[in-house]
Design a protein around this motif. Structure first.
Motif, PDB file in Angstrom:
ATOM      1  N   GLU A 658       0.865  -1.177   0.000  1.00 39.51           N
ATOM      2  CA  GLU A 658       0.000   0.000   0.000  1.00 39.51           C
ATOM      3  C   GLU A 658       0.901   1.226   0.000  1.00 39.51           C
ATOM      4  OE1 GLU A 658      -2.575  -0.231   3.350  1.00 39.51           O
ATOM      5  OE2 GLU A 658      -3.104  -2.318   2.986  1.00 39.51           O
ATOM      6  N   ILE A 659       0.572   2.214  -0.814  1.00 39.15           N
ATOM      7  CA  ILE A 659       1.417   3.393  -0.958  1.00 39.15           C
ATOM      8  C   ILE A 659       0.581   4.647  -0.703  1.00 39.15           C
ATOM      9  CG2 ILE A 659       2.958   4.678  -2.491  1.00 39.15           C
ATOM     10  CD1 ILE A 659       3.479   2.116  -3.996  1.00 39.15           C
ATOM     11  N   ASN A 660       1.118   5.531   0.120  1.00 39.24           N
ATOM     12  CA  ASN A 660       0.457   6.791   0.427  1.00 39.24           C
ATOM     13  C   ASN A 660       1.434   7.934   0.191  1.00 39.24           C
ATOM     14  OD1 ASN A 660      -2.184   5.847   1.663  1.00 39.24           O
ATOM     15  ND2 ASN A 660      -0.714   4.737   2.907  1.00 39.24           N
ATOM     16  N   PHE A 661       0.908   9.032  -0.351  1.00 43.86           N
ATOM     17  CA  PHE A 661       1.739  10.186  -0.675  1.00 43.86           C
ATOM     18  C   PHE A 661       1.345  11.382   0.191  1.00 43.86           C
ATOM     19  CE2 PHE A 661       1.675   7.800  -4.721  1.00 43.86           C
ATOM     20  CZ  PHE A 661       3.039   7.571  -4.855  1.00 43.86           C
ATOM     21  N   LEU A 662       2.368  12.094   0.635  1.00 42.30           N
ATOM     22  CA  LEU A 662       2.139  13.318   1.403  1.00 42.30           C
ATOM     23  C   LEU A 662       1.380  14.347   0.574  1.00 42.30           C
ATOM     24  CD1 LEU A 662       2.696  15.147   3.876  1.00 42.30           C
ATOM     25  CD2 LEU A 662       4.878  15.767   2.805  1.00 42.30           C
ATOM     26  N   SER A 663       1.625  14.381  -0.730  1.00 37.89           N
ATOM     27  CA  SER A 663       0.985  15.378  -1.590  1.00 37.89           C
ATOM     28  C   SER A 663      -0.532  15.245  -1.580  1.00 37.89           C
ATOM     29  CB  SER A 663       1.505  15.254  -3.025  1.00 37.89           C
ATOM     30  OG  SER A 663       1.226  13.965  -3.549  1.00 37.89           O
ATOM     31  N   ASP A 664      -1.052  14.017  -1.418  1.00 39.11           N
ATOM     32  CA  ASP A 664      -2.506  13.833  -1.367  1.00 39.11           C
ATOM     33  C   ASP A 664      -3.087  14.507  -0.128  1.00 39.11           C
ATOM     34  OD1 ASP A 664      -2.452  12.415  -3.699  1.00 39.11           O
ATOM     35  OD2 ASP A 664      -2.489  10.443  -2.737  1.00 39.11           O
ATOM     36  N   ILE A 665      -2.408  14.318   1.010  1.00 42.08           N
ATOM     37  CA  ILE A 665      -2.873  14.940   2.256  1.00 42.08           C
ATOM     38  C   ILE A 665      -2.759  16.460   2.156  1.00 42.08           C
ATOM     39  CG2 ILE A 665      -2.616  14.981   4.758  1.00 42.08           C
ATOM     40  CD1 ILE A 665      -3.378  12.262   3.648  1.00 42.08           C
ATOM     41  N   ARG A 666      -1.664  16.923   1.584  1.00 39.98           N
ATOM     42  CA  ARG A 666      -1.464  18.364   1.446  1.00 39.98           C
ATOM     43  C   ARG A 666      -2.551  18.976   0.565  1.00 39.98           C
ATOM     44  NH1 ARG A 666       3.024  18.273  -1.046  1.00 39.98           N
ATOM     45  NH2 ARG A 666       4.423  18.321   0.758  1.00 39.98           N
ATOM     46  N   HIS A 667      -2.899  18.291  -0.505  1.00 38.08           N
ATOM     47  CA  HIS A 667      -3.927  18.792  -1.415  1.00 38.08           C
ATOM     48  C   HIS A 667      -5.259  18.939  -0.683  1.00 38.08           C
ATOM     49  CE1 HIS A 667      -5.655  19.610  -5.337  1.00 38.08           C
ATOM     50  NE2 HIS A 667      -6.604  18.733  -5.099  1.00 38.08           N
ATOM     51  N   GLN A 668      -5.594  17.997   0.164  1.00 34.31           N
ATOM     52  CA  GLN A 668      -6.836  18.082   0.928  1.00 34.31           C
ATOM     53  C   GLN A 668      -6.789  19.246   1.906  1.00 34.31           C
ATOM     54  OE1 GLN A 668      -8.137  14.240   2.577  1.00 34.31           O
ATOM     55  NE2 GLN A 668      -6.864  13.216   1.073  1.00 34.31           N
ATOM     56  N   MET A 669      -5.625  19.472   2.530  1.00 30.88           N
ATOM     57  CA  MET A 669      -5.484  20.577   3.466  1.00 30.88           C
ATOM     58  C   MET A 669      -5.658  21.924   2.766  1.00 30.88           C
ATOM     59  SD  MET A 669      -5.087  19.315   6.440  1.00 30.88           S
ATOM     60  CE  MET A 669      -4.636  17.763   7.236  1.00 30.88           C
ATOM     61  N   VAL A 670      -5.064  22.049   1.574  1.00 28.80           N
ATOM     62  CA  VAL A 670      -5.189  23.295   0.814  1.00 28.80           C
ATOM     63  C   VAL A 670      -6.651  23.574   0.490  1.00 28.80           C
ATOM     64  CG1 VAL A 670      -4.652  24.405  -1.388  1.00 28.80           C
ATOM     65  CG2 VAL A 670      -2.846  23.207  -0.129  1.00 28.80           C
ATOM     66  N   LYS A 671      -7.380  22.537   0.082  1.00 30.42           N
ATOM     67  CA  LYS A 671      -8.800  22.712  -0.232  1.00 30.42           C
ATOM     68  C   LYS A 671      -9.583  23.138   1.005  1.00 30.42           C
ATOM     69  CE  LYS A 671      -9.005  21.932  -4.599  1.00 30.42           C
ATOM     70  NZ  LYS A 671      -9.478  22.999  -5.525  1.00 30.42           N
ATOM     71  N   SER A 672      -9.237  22.557   2.152  1.00 27.72           N
ATOM     72  CA  SER A 672      -9.915  22.930   3.397  1.00 27.72           C
ATOM     73  C   SER A 672      -9.657  24.390   3.740  1.00 27.72           C
ATOM     74  CB  SER A 672      -9.447  22.024   4.539  1.00 27.72           C
ATOM     75  OG  SER A 672      -9.759  20.675   4.271  1.00 27.72           O
ATOM     76  N   MET A 673      -8.410  24.832   3.549  1.00 27.99           N
ATOM     77  CA  MET A 673      -8.075  26.220   3.848  1.00 27.99           C
ATOM     78  C   MET A 673      -8.786  27.182   2.900  1.00 27.99           C
ATOM     79  SD  MET A 673      -6.398  26.086   6.522  1.00 27.99           S
ATOM     80  CE  MET A 673      -6.237  27.866   6.559  1.00 27.99           C
ATOM     81  N   GLU A 674      -8.961  26.775   1.653  1.00 21.81           N
ATOM     82  CA  GLU A 674      -9.671  27.627   0.703  1.00 21.81           C
ATOM     83  C   GLU A 674     -11.106  27.857   1.150  1.00 21.81           C
ATOM     84  OE1 GLU A 674      -8.632  29.272  -1.904  1.00 21.81           O
ATOM     85  OE2 GLU A 674      -6.566  28.586  -1.690  1.00 21.81           O
ATOM     86  N   GLN A 675     -11.699  26.862   1.771  1.00 16.64           N
ATOM     87  CA  GLN A 675     -13.078  26.994   2.242  1.00 16.64           C
ATOM     88  C   GLN A 675     -13.168  27.921   3.448  1.00 16.64           C
ATOM     89  OE1 GLN A 675     -14.404  22.983   2.957  1.00 16.64           O
ATOM     90  NE2 GLN A 675     -14.445  22.446   0.787  1.00 16.64           N
ATOM     91  N   ILE A 676     -12.063  28.058   4.198  1.00 14.77           N
ATOM     92  CA  ILE A 676     -12.050  28.920   5.376  1.00 14.77           C
ATOM     93  C   ILE A 676     -11.817  30.377   4.991  1.00 14.77           C
ATOM     94  CG2 ILE A 676     -10.829  29.414   7.532  1.00 14.77           C
ATOM     95  CD1 ILE A 676     -10.242  26.452   7.774  1.00 14.77           C
ATOM     96  N   LYS A 677     -11.034  30.603   3.928  1.00 16.19           N
ATOM     97  CA  LYS A 677     -10.625  31.957   3.573  1.00 16.19           C
ATOM     98  C   LYS A 677     -11.807  32.860   3.260  1.00 16.19           C
ATOM     99  CE  LYS A 677      -5.958  31.179   1.792  1.00 16.19           C
ATOM    100  NZ  LYS A 677      -5.077  31.262   0.614  1.00 16.19           N
ATOM    101  N   LEU A 678     -12.747  32.390   2.452  1.00 15.06           N
ATOM    102  CA  LEU A 678     -13.847  33.231   1.996  1.00 15.06           C
ATOM    103  C   LEU A 678     -14.679  33.803   3.139  1.00 15.06           C
ATOM    104  CD1 LEU A 678     -15.306  34.441  -0.404  1.00 15.06           C
ATOM    105  CD2 LEU A 678     -16.701  32.362  -0.534  1.00 15.06           C
ATOM    106  N   PRO A 679     -15.177  32.984   4.089  1.00 10.99           N
ATOM    107  CA  PRO A 679     -15.962  33.583   5.172  1.00 10.99           C
ATOM    108  C   PRO A 679     -15.158  34.516   6.064  1.00 10.99           C
ATOM    109  CG  PRO A 679     -15.616  31.217   5.542  1.00 10.99           C
ATOM    110  CD  PRO A 679     -15.185  31.506   4.158  1.00 10.99           C
ATOM    111  N   LEU A 680     -13.864  34.212   6.285  1.00  6.01           N
ATOM    112  CA  LEU A 680     -13.047  35.080   7.128  1.00  6.01           C
ATOM    113  C   LEU A 680     -12.856  36.451   6.484  1.00  6.01           C
ATOM    114  CD1 LEU A 680     -10.145  33.011   8.755  1.00  6.01           C
ATOM    115  CD2 LEU A 680     -11.928  34.322   9.885  1.00  6.01           C
ATOM    116  N   TYR A 681     -12.444  36.444   5.228  1.00  8.95           N
ATOM    117  CA  TYR A 681     -12.259  37.716   4.538  1.00  8.95           C
ATOM    118  C   TYR A 681     -13.601  38.426   4.328  1.00  8.95           C
ATOM    119  CZ  TYR A 681      -7.289  37.141   3.499  1.00  8.95           C
ATOM    120  OH  TYR A 681      -5.939  37.045   3.610  1.00  8.95           O
ATOM    121  N   GLY A 682     -14.671  37.652   4.155  1.00  9.96           N
ATOM    122  CA  GLY A 682     -15.985  38.261   4.014  1.00  9.96           C
ATOM    123  C   GLY A 682     -16.372  39.044   5.253  1.00  9.96           C
TER     124      GLY A 682
END
Length: 809
Positions: A658-682
């Motif tokens: 079984e193989i897991n990549f750090l980039s997959d986890i990082r990609h999910q984190m970036v998407k999560s942060m994008e969802q936080i940015k809009l309401p905060l800046y709003g």
């Protein structure tokens, strides 16, 4: 005797005062209405989402029963307590090059209970029919349509042709794609004896609280002869099913507090400017007999009149917007209390904001009032400076800026508050390191290569238990020296961390009935730590010893169960001195003594409970020569992509890993942060609007009330260009002060916030990074307002003849 009947005089004076100051009233009404509208819209939006979720959950599953035979599934489905039910069987999550497949069998009812997304096509029936996610087809570069043939590896290393009977439309950014197979496929890979998971919702439980619902579920399980360990509750249903979840109420309260503070600053500033401008008027009223109490009542009536118009308008608009944003989440029992609370909160903010202006209006004596003007209210100007000095547009601007220090300070506070909020939000978002967050969850290295555990190839396990299957994998272990050399030779790889271990069945000194009746479930992984690794992770010791030599000599084991999962499922909580029996591959048992209690080191290995010196591993598995279970590839950060691509190219030759990549986890984190940015800046943008309203009001008031002054200055030689330069300079003082507050107090607040979150460790390592782009945009916006204002002011003053402006009051 005659009496002066002046019962309604205060009311009439308030009405006349309001008529004479329409511009201020318009600003106040807009500010208060906008504040109430924003708070109510925000509240109804958040609570509406929760209500919508609750209504949605009413038709979804509540509980999961696991490890069921087909007969037991039918028995549960036919129970009168069960309203809806659906079966599911997970068949593994194999990685296919750079993506992961989640292979499972579910029926149509389960898909509805779990909400798998919109389906186009039909449910699979034959062995070679499947349903795939639209994202999977996009990733493979194929058209999103049914009827096409996919040549896919379903986890057994063999590519076969499958017909796409249905496409499931979902949003998926994690490169983990669901594949639903048919019942015919399920029977083929399990020899017709699958073990099902049953998702159910009980009949007539809409009004039940969570404890009552759990009680009914356990009663059903007991009636059908199921163990409590086979019952799992829907985390979504049971944790998000409250009408007013405390965390959302706290979020609403925090946002409303910020809005109230910003609104109060604007209201205070507007009333203060108005009161100072009307000080002589109030003084004349005092001369003719008006008492201080009546003056207070006069100002208070003005506030009540303005809020009496603004709050209903704001509540009406907020309700309309709240309904339009979440029409399916509208609930009168929640909306009406929200309206009442917001109305009271806004009115309270208005009354508190006018307290100080109200005291100023009533505190000046009649004699002082007839002398006072706006120039002197900021404190007497001491005439101790030189008699001769050069007058320039900038020096005149500076003199005017210092006329009323309190008014200037209020405007700067309002705008500075926006700047501080902006810096806090921007600093946090700019300092959150998605890589650090990903590493905190991923563990060591950027690529994990792990020996297959037996849940990704059901067709190969047959009747073998999980322990026997894992031992068989280790007997022909693919994680050998050759793989180690290949990984080490990849360009950019700095180290390959090796973890060793095995999987064994345990017998605990204390167990519950479920563990005694199901001994095959007591299969756990033993992590074998080397001497160097034990020294490296020595800080994980909570109690006992972690000395490698002592543990080898006395057959010691380290136990870690900080979440008490073993106690929950098996009734065992490790204690120092416990003797655990471990079954070997030869059918015998070895006794291991618990000599240390530890907090599991976070290296990326899933929930290991037991750690032994690697020298003891041959005692547990005599038939195994290679105990390698994990290769964790560490490399240079800038060459992570090349390392990942090299591993993907190699993995086609590797079986049972079984193989897991750090980039997959990082990609999910970036998407999560994008969802936080809009309401905060709003939220920051909305707060900024209050500050800008305050700035605009201050600037407009300065121009309107100083027309005579400007006329006199122009009559003695000031040109239109000099007037424009003076007004630009006055506005620039406000802009510069706001930017200064933002860069000093805002930076300090942002740095402090990052330090707090860094100490909490919730978002990994936070290193403060100055948010240049948001600050630049904020400063540019203020400068644009400055330029637009100066142009407008000059044009406004030019509309009237010079003589008319000199005569105006």
């Amino acid at each position: 005797m005659f009496r002066n009947l002046n019962t309604g005089i205060i009311k009439r004076l308030a009405v006349n005062s309001l008529k004479s100051d329409k511009k201020r009233n318009l600003f106040l009404i807009l500010t208060i209405a906008f504040s109430a509208c924003l708070m109510l819209t925000l509240s109804l939006k958040i609570l509406g989402q929760n209500t919508k979720l609750n209504r949605y959950l009413k038709g979804r599953y509540q509980t999961v029963f696991t490890d069921l035979s087909a007969e037991k599934v039918e028995e549960l489905k036919n129970r009168p307590e069960v309203e809806r039910s659906g079966v599911k069987v997970s068949l593994g999550t194999p990685r296919i090059r750079d993506y992961v497949l989640t292979i499972e069998y579910v029926d149509a009812e389960t898909a509805s209970l779990l909400t798998y997304g919109e389906l186009e096509g039909s449910w699979p029936e034959t062995e070679n029919e499947i349903i795939v996610e639209s994202g999977c087809l996009e990733h493979l570069g194929l058209p999103i349509q049914t009827g096409q043939t996919l040549n896919m590896d379903m986890g057994d290393g063999v590519k076969r042709d499958y017909t796409v009977s249905g496409v499931m439309y979902t949003e998926n950014e994690a490169r983990i794609y669901r594949v639903i197979v048919s019942e015919a496929y399920l029977n083929a890979v399990t020899d017709g004896n699958p073990r099902y998971t049953l998702n159910i919702r009980l009949r007539g439980t809409e009004g039940d609280d969570m404890e009552t619902l759990k009680g009914k579920t356990l009663a059903l399980a007991e009636a059908c002869g199921l163990k409590e360990q086979q019952v799992f509750y829907s985390s979504t249903y049971f944790t998000m099913g409250e009408d007013l979840p405390i965390e959302k109420v706290m979020a609403i309260a925090f946002c409303c507090l910020l809005i109230v503070v910003a609104t109060s600053l604007v209201i205070y500033s507007l009333f203060y400017i108005s009161v100072v401008a009307k000080t002589q008027e109030y003084g004349r009223l005092r001369v003719i007999g008006t008492t201080r109490r009546q003056i207070k009542k006069l100002v208070r009536r003005e506030g009540l009149f303005v809020s009496g118009i603004a709050i209903p308008v704001g509540i009406l608009l907020g309700s309309l917007l709240g309904f339009l944003l979440e029409p399916e989440g509208w609930k009168w029992s929640i909306s009406i209390p929200c309206m009442a609370v917001i109305a009271v909160l806004t009115e309270t903010a208005v009354m508190i904001s006018i307290r100080t202006p109200l005291k100023i209006a009533s505190s000046v004596s009649p004699v002082e009032a007839v002398r006072i003007n706006e120039v002197s209210t900021g404190g007497a100007v001491r005439n101790k400076e030189r008699k001769q000095r050069r007058i320039t547009p900038v020096s005149l601007a500076f003199l005017n800026f210092g006329r009323n220090r309190r008014k200037a300070a209020l405007t700067l506070c309002s705008l500075g508050f926006t700047g501080i909020l902006l810096m806090c939000a921007a600093s946090y978002l700019n300092s959150v390191d998605a890589d650090a967050m990903a590493r905190a969850g991923f563990g060591v290295g950027c690529v994990h290569i792990e020996l297959e555990q037996g849940d990704n190839g059901a067709q190969e396990i047959d009747a073998d238990s999980a322990t026997e299957y894992y031992t068989k994998m280790e007997q022909d272990n693919p994680l050998d020296d050759e793989m180690f050399r290949e990984l080490s030779q990849i360009d950019g790889v700095t180290d390959v961390a090796v973890f060793r271990g095995c999987k064994s069945n345990f017998i605990f000194p204390r167990m519950n009935d479920y563990a005694r009746e199901n001994p095959d479930t007591l299969s756990f992984r033993n992590i074998g730590l080397s001497r160097a690794q034990m020294e490296k992770y020595s800080d994980m010791l909570l109690e006992g010893t972690i000395d490698y030599d002592i543990l080898v000599k006395e057959h010691g084991v380290l136990a870690g169960d900080s979440e008490k999962l073993m106690y929950r499922f098996y009734g065992y909580q490790p204690q120092l001195g416990d003797v655990i029996q471990v079954k070997t591959d030869q059918g015998t048992t070895v006794e291991l003594k618990v000599m240390g209690l530890v907090e599991s080191p976070h290296v990326g290995i899933d929930v290991p409970f037991f750690y032994v010196p690697d020298a003891l591993l041959p005692l547990l598995k005599e038939s195994v020569d290679n105990f390698n279970t994990h290769y964790m590839v560490e490399g240079e950060p800038d060459k992570e992509v090349q390392i990942e691509e090299a591993v993907i190219d190699m993995m086609e030759d590797w079986d049972h890993v079984e193989i897991n990549f750090l980039s997959d986890i990082r990609h999910q984190m970036v998407k999560s942060m994008e969802q936080i940015k809009l309401p905060l800046y709003g939220l920051v943008v909305f707060i900024a609007l209050f500050g800008i309203l305050n700035l605009v009001n201050t600037l407009l008031t300065n121009v309107v009330t100083r027309r005579q002054e400007f006329g006199i200055l122009q009559s003695v030689g000031m040109s239109g260009g000099q007037l424009s330069a003076m007004l630009k300079a006055e506005c620039f003082f406000y802009v510069a002060g706001t930017i200064l507050i933002t860069l000093t107090l805002g930076t300090a607040a942002g740095w402090t916030l990052c330090r707090i979150f860094d100490q909490l460790g919730t978002f990994g390592k936070l290193v403060f990074h100055f948010p240049f782009v948001p600050v630049f945009v904020f400063a540019a916006l203020l400068l644009v307002i400055q330029m637009v204002f100066s142009v407008w002011a000059v044009r406004y003053c030019g509309k009237e003849p010079l003589i008319q402006r000199i005569k105006s009051e």
